[in-house]
Enzyme design. Sequence first.
Site, PDB file in Angstrom:
ATOM      1  N   GLU A  55      54.413  40.626  41.962  1.00  0.00           N
ATOM      2  CA  GLU A  55      54.864  40.738  43.383  1.00  0.00           C
ATOM      3  C   GLU A  55      55.061  39.546  44.009  1.00  0.00           C
ATOM      4  OE1 GLU A  55      50.699  40.407  44.160  1.00  0.00           O
ATOM      5  OE2 GLU A  55      51.778  41.395  42.711  1.00  0.00           O
ATOM      6  N   CYS A  71      45.998  41.166  38.187  1.00  0.00           N
ATOM      7  CA  CYS A  71      45.298  40.028  38.403  1.00  0.00           C
ATOM      8  C   CYS A  71      43.557  40.723  38.378  1.00  0.00           C
ATOM      9  CB  CYS A  71      45.479  39.790  39.879  1.00  0.00           C
ATOM     10  SG  CYS A  71      44.493  38.183  40.266  1.00  0.00           S
ATOM     11  N   HIS A  85      50.480  37.673  39.545  1.00  0.00           N
ATOM     12  CA  HIS A  85      51.083  38.463  40.396  1.00  0.00           C
ATOM     13  C   HIS A  85      52.603  38.809  40.419  1.00  0.00           C
ATOM     14  CE1 HIS A  85      47.402  38.944  42.750  1.00  0.00           C
ATOM     15  NE2 HIS A  85      47.002  37.937  42.353  1.00  0.00           N
TER      16      HIS A  85
END
EC number: 4.3.2.10
Length: 201
Positions: free
Chosen positions: A185, A79, A183
């Site tokens: 994650e 990001c 993202h």
Amino acid sequence: MVFIADYGAGNLRSVHKAFDYLGIEAVVSDKASEMSRYDKVLIPGVGAFGPAMEALNRQGFDEAIREHIDKGRSVLGICLGMQLFLSESEEMGAYKGLDIVPGKVLRFTSSTDKIPQIGWNSVDYCKDSVLFRNVPDQSYFYFVHSYYCAPDEPESVAATTFFAGKKFCSAIEKNGIFAVQFHPEKSSEAGLQVLKNFAEF
């Protein structure tokens, strides 16, 4: 083992938790001097470009990252971390980036789409990629951003995504330099596979 840089602008807990889930050892540190002990470095990021670059510079991460890359070791930006890799950004003024990927960070403009982009969007591959091994093309990932990367070198673009009437660079892969605008994650199994691919590269 993966070194996760803590410079005060990162989604550190969720990234570390993702590696823990994968059974991959990762350490979070705010000490740039420790980076040289690791083969893999991850630069997370949530926030604004200018303050983030100031924090990187203040803590010595800017030079540590460049030295890491000069040694042929791999790095992943997530990001805002991806955006910091570029030469400059127009966010809240004009700011110089790390300049390890030539190009600019620009703001989305749209009369139809609400900015920032928040939510899931598909990713289209531009080339065979280490990051996207075992991840189907046009998989969906989770995005949160108002600015996008515009690299000068088309060959560094690993994937693109369409938003606000524009096809933009959503992943970079260049000589061990990796970066994603989304993202991983927060992107379910596809995102976890991206992190796994980076750690195993």
